[in-house]
Motif scaffolding. Structure first.
Motif, PDB file in Angstrom:
ATOM      1  N   PRO A  86     -32.987   9.164  14.950  1.00  0.00           N
ATOM      2  CA  PRO A  86     -31.329   9.929  15.107  1.00  0.00           C
ATOM      3  C   PRO A  86     -31.427  12.111  14.373  1.00  0.00           C
ATOM      4  O   PRO A  86     -30.370  12.400  15.559  1.00  0.00           O
ATOM      5  N   HIS A  87     -32.153  11.854  13.641  1.00  0.00           N
ATOM      6  CA  HIS A  87     -31.849  13.581  13.119  1.00  0.00           C
ATOM      7  C   HIS A  87     -32.718  14.101  14.103  1.00  0.00           C
ATOM      8  O   HIS A  87     -31.872  15.519  13.916  1.00  0.00           O
ATOM      9  N   GLN A  88     -33.118  13.727  14.991  1.00  0.00           N
ATOM     10  CA  GLN A  88     -33.838  14.729  16.305  1.00  0.00           C
ATOM     11  C   GLN A  88     -33.149  14.479  17.663  1.00  0.00           C
ATOM     12  O   GLN A  88     -33.591  15.951  18.311  1.00  0.00           O
ATOM     13  N   LEU A  89     -32.128  14.249  16.970  1.00  0.00           N
ATOM     14  CA  LEU A  89     -31.225  14.741  18.816  1.00  0.00           C
ATOM     15  C   LEU A  89     -30.074  15.383  17.998  1.00  0.00           C
ATOM     16  O   LEU A  89     -29.454  15.383  17.417  1.00  0.00           O
ATOM     17  N   SER A  90     -29.293  15.767  18.928  1.00  0.00           N
ATOM     18  CA  SER A  90     -28.059  16.731  19.472  1.00  0.00           C
ATOM     19  C   SER A  90     -27.506  15.291  19.110  1.00  0.00           C
ATOM     20  O   SER A  90     -27.503  14.221  19.304  1.00  0.00           O
ATOM     21  N   GLY A  91     -25.660  15.819  18.585  1.00  0.00           N
ATOM     22  CA  GLY A  91     -24.959  14.889  18.382  1.00  0.00           C
ATOM     23  C   GLY A  91     -24.466  14.453  19.691  1.00  0.00           C
ATOM     24  O   GLY A  91     -24.318  13.098  19.614  1.00  0.00           O
ATOM     25  N   GLY A  92     -24.023  15.009  20.650  1.00  0.00           N
ATOM     26  CA  GLY A  92     -24.290  14.442  22.264  1.00  0.00           C
ATOM     27  C   GLY A  92     -25.003  13.145  22.411  1.00  0.00           C
ATOM     28  O   GLY A  92     -24.974  12.188  23.129  1.00  0.00           O
ATOM     29  N   GLU A  93     -26.399  13.728  21.999  1.00  0.00           N
ATOM     30  CA  GLU A  93     -27.819  12.839  22.760  1.00  0.00           C
ATOM     31  C   GLU A  93     -27.054  11.280  21.540  1.00  0.00           C
ATOM     32  O   GLU A  93     -27.271   9.877  21.560  1.00  0.00           O
ATOM     33  N   GLN A  94     -26.913  12.079  19.839  1.00  0.00           N
ATOM     34  CA  GLN A  94     -26.167  11.096  19.296  1.00  0.00           C
ATOM     35  C   GLN A  94     -25.225   9.545  19.447  1.00  0.00           C
ATOM     36  O   GLN A  94     -25.402   8.599  19.820  1.00  0.00           O
ATOM     37  N   GLN A  95     -24.085  10.397  20.499  1.00  0.00           N
ATOM     38  CA  GLN A  95     -23.283   9.706  21.089  1.00  0.00           C
ATOM     39  C   GLN A  95     -23.651   8.631  21.948  1.00  0.00           C
ATOM     40  O   GLN A  95     -23.378   7.387  21.929  1.00  0.00           O
ATOM     41  N   ARG A  96     -24.222   9.450  22.514  1.00  0.00           N
ATOM     42  CA  ARG A  96     -24.929   8.641  24.118  1.00  0.00           C
ATOM     43  C   ARG A  96     -25.727   7.681  23.740  1.00  0.00           C
ATOM     44  O   ARG A  96     -25.912   5.839  23.833  1.00  0.00           O
ATOM     45  N   VAL A  97     -27.025   7.726  22.568  1.00  0.00           N
ATOM     46  CA  VAL A  97     -26.715   6.150  21.660  1.00  0.00           C
ATOM     47  C   VAL A  97     -26.219   5.454  21.014  1.00  0.00           C
ATOM     48  O   VAL A  97     -26.597   4.123  21.706  1.00  0.00           O
ATOM     49  N   VAL A  98     -25.489   5.696  20.744  1.00  0.00           N
ATOM     50  CA  VAL A  98     -24.086   4.537  20.496  1.00  0.00           C
ATOM     51  C   VAL A  98     -23.309   3.794  21.381  1.00  0.00           C
ATOM     52  O   VAL A  98     -23.108   2.935  21.535  1.00  0.00           O
ATOM     53  N   ILE A  99     -22.936   4.710  22.791  1.00  0.00           N
ATOM     54  CA  ILE A  99     -22.729   4.606  23.802  1.00  0.00           C
ATOM     55  C   ILE A  99     -23.855   3.365  24.628  1.00  0.00           C
ATOM     56  O   ILE A  99     -23.525   1.647  24.422  1.00  0.00           O
ATOM     57  N   ALA A 100     -25.101   3.861  24.338  1.00  0.00           N
ATOM     58  CA  ALA A 100     -25.772   2.565  24.720  1.00  0.00           C
ATOM     59  C   ALA A 100     -26.442   1.469  23.691  1.00  0.00           C
ATOM     60  O   ALA A 100     -25.743   0.503  24.265  1.00  0.00           O
ATOM     61  N   ARG A 101     -26.261   1.388  22.802  1.00  0.00           N
ATOM     62  CA  ARG A 101     -26.139   0.823  22.196  1.00  0.00           C
ATOM     63  C   ARG A 101     -24.794  -0.880  22.062  1.00  0.00           C
ATOM     64  O   ARG A 101     -24.693  -1.920  22.390  1.00  0.00           O
ATOM     65  N   ALA A 102     -23.530   0.425  22.186  1.00  0.00           N
ATOM     66  CA  ALA A 102     -22.474  -0.968  23.069  1.00  0.00           C
ATOM     67  C   ALA A 102     -22.596  -1.832  23.892  1.00  0.00           C
ATOM     68  O   ALA A 102     -22.255  -2.694  24.466  1.00  0.00           O
ATOM     69  N   LEU A 103     -23.882  -0.798  24.563  1.00  0.00           N
ATOM     70  CA  LEU A 103     -23.355  -1.403  26.232  1.00  0.00           C
ATOM     71  C   LEU A 103     -24.749  -3.087  26.140  1.00  0.00           C
ATOM     72  O   LEU A 103     -24.679  -3.513  27.497  1.00  0.00           O
ATOM     73  N   LEU A 104     -25.634  -3.349  25.064  1.00  0.00           N
ATOM     74  CA  LEU A 104     -26.345  -3.866  25.158  1.00  0.00           C
ATOM     75  C   LEU A 104     -26.116  -5.043  25.910  1.00  0.00           C
ATOM     76  O   LEU A 104     -26.741  -5.587  26.569  1.00  0.00           O
ATOM     77  N   ASN A 105     -25.176  -5.374  25.466  1.00  0.00           N
ATOM     78  CA  ASN A 105     -24.802  -6.685  25.427  1.00  0.00           C
ATOM     79  C   ASN A 105     -24.045  -6.932  26.805  1.00  0.00           C
ATOM     80  O   ASN A 105     -22.882  -8.010  27.184  1.00  0.00           O
ATOM     81  N   GLU A 106     -23.665  -6.361  27.701  1.00  0.00           N
ATOM     82  CA  GLU A 106     -23.119  -6.474  28.732  1.00  0.00           C
ATOM     83  C   GLU A 106     -21.483  -6.125  28.525  1.00  0.00           C
ATOM     84  O   GLU A 106     -20.664  -7.547  29.392  1.00  0.00           O
ATOM     85  N   PRO A 107     -20.985  -5.755  27.420  1.00  0.00           N
ATOM     86  CA  PRO A 107     -19.585  -6.236  27.673  1.00  0.00           C
ATOM     87  C   PRO A 107     -17.963  -5.770  28.680  1.00  0.00           C
ATOM     88  O   PRO A 107     -18.820  -5.341  29.603  1.00  0.00           O
TER      89      PRO A 107
END
Length: 229
Positions: free
Chosen positions: A138-159
């Motif tokens: 995570p520390h190798q990513l920008s703030g915007g990229e980290q937020q994209r990871v958070v969104i990816a995490r939220a999408l995992l279970n097809e909410p």
């Protein structure tokens, strides 16, 4: 199809009632903003919707699950599998790679099969534009990229519903706009979104229904139009 419904709900923070007699519904695939001053009840409302806070009075249902009164938490894990929850402060595990962060959630929500889990991780990272970032920390990513990871995490279970608490609050305007476009894409694909935000510029640029927390009430622009000030 209604995926979120509150009726005469009271929203509490500790022992204080922050919102009372809240009544509104969100339909499948709908997008709504949640606005209001700091302390007006936005975060408490979101926490009630994902059952981090109990619903002391009134009724509520999210994604087919009745929101719990105090002490009734056995169904909460099943409710959360139907939701994607996005926090402003990311809440990533900084000692693990991006892929390991996502794998942690898949394991916690009962996914089986190594290949199936790897496939799902690849799918969500591609969807948020981070196909080449699985092995990064995570520390190798920008703030915007980290937020994209958070969104990816939220999408995992097809909410069926994404609940987002100030997802662009810590991002500069260009990055916030790219995150907002990503939310639009997710919404256009059929996932409902309820997003708390202070960014009125984004609301004007991407207009949708607005729910406003003010003086203990929730005002719905679909019922009572109001000016954003």
């Amino acid at each position: 199809m209604t995926i979120l419904e509150l009726h005469d709900a009271y929203i509490m923070q500790d022992v204080n009632t922050v919102l009372q007699k809240v009544t509104f519904a969100l339909e499948k695939g709908e997008f709504a903003y949640l606005v209001g001053r700091t302390g007006s009840g936005k975060s408490s409302l979101l926490k009630t919707l994902y059952a981090d806070l109990p619903l002391p009075a009134g009724t509520g249902a999210v994604a087919g699950f009745t929101l719990p009164k105090k002490g009734s938490t056995d169904k909460v894990p099943y409710l959360r599998r139907k939701l994607g929850i996005i926090f402003q402060d990311f809440q990533l595990l900084f000692d693990r790679t991006v892929a390991e962060n996502l794998l942690f959630v898949l394991n916690a929500t009962g996914w089986k099969g190594k290949a199936r889990k790897q496939q799902r991780i690849s799918e969500v990272l591609m969807r948020v534009g981070l196909a080449n970032s699985a092995a990064k920390m995570p520390h190798q990513l920008s703030g915007g990229e980290q937020q994209r990871v958070v969104i990816a995490r939220a999408l995992l279970n097809e909410p069926v519903l994404l609940l987002a608490d100030e997802p662009t609050g810590n991002l500069d305007p260009d990055v916030a706009d790219s995150i907002m476009r990503l939310f639009q894409e997710i919404n256009n694909a059929g996932t409902a979104v309820l997003m708390a935000t202070h960014n009125y510029q984004l609301i004007q640029q991407y207009p949708h229904r607005v729910l406003k927390c003010e003086q203990g009430q929730l005002i719905d622009s679909a019922v009572t139009p109001f000016e954003l000030t």
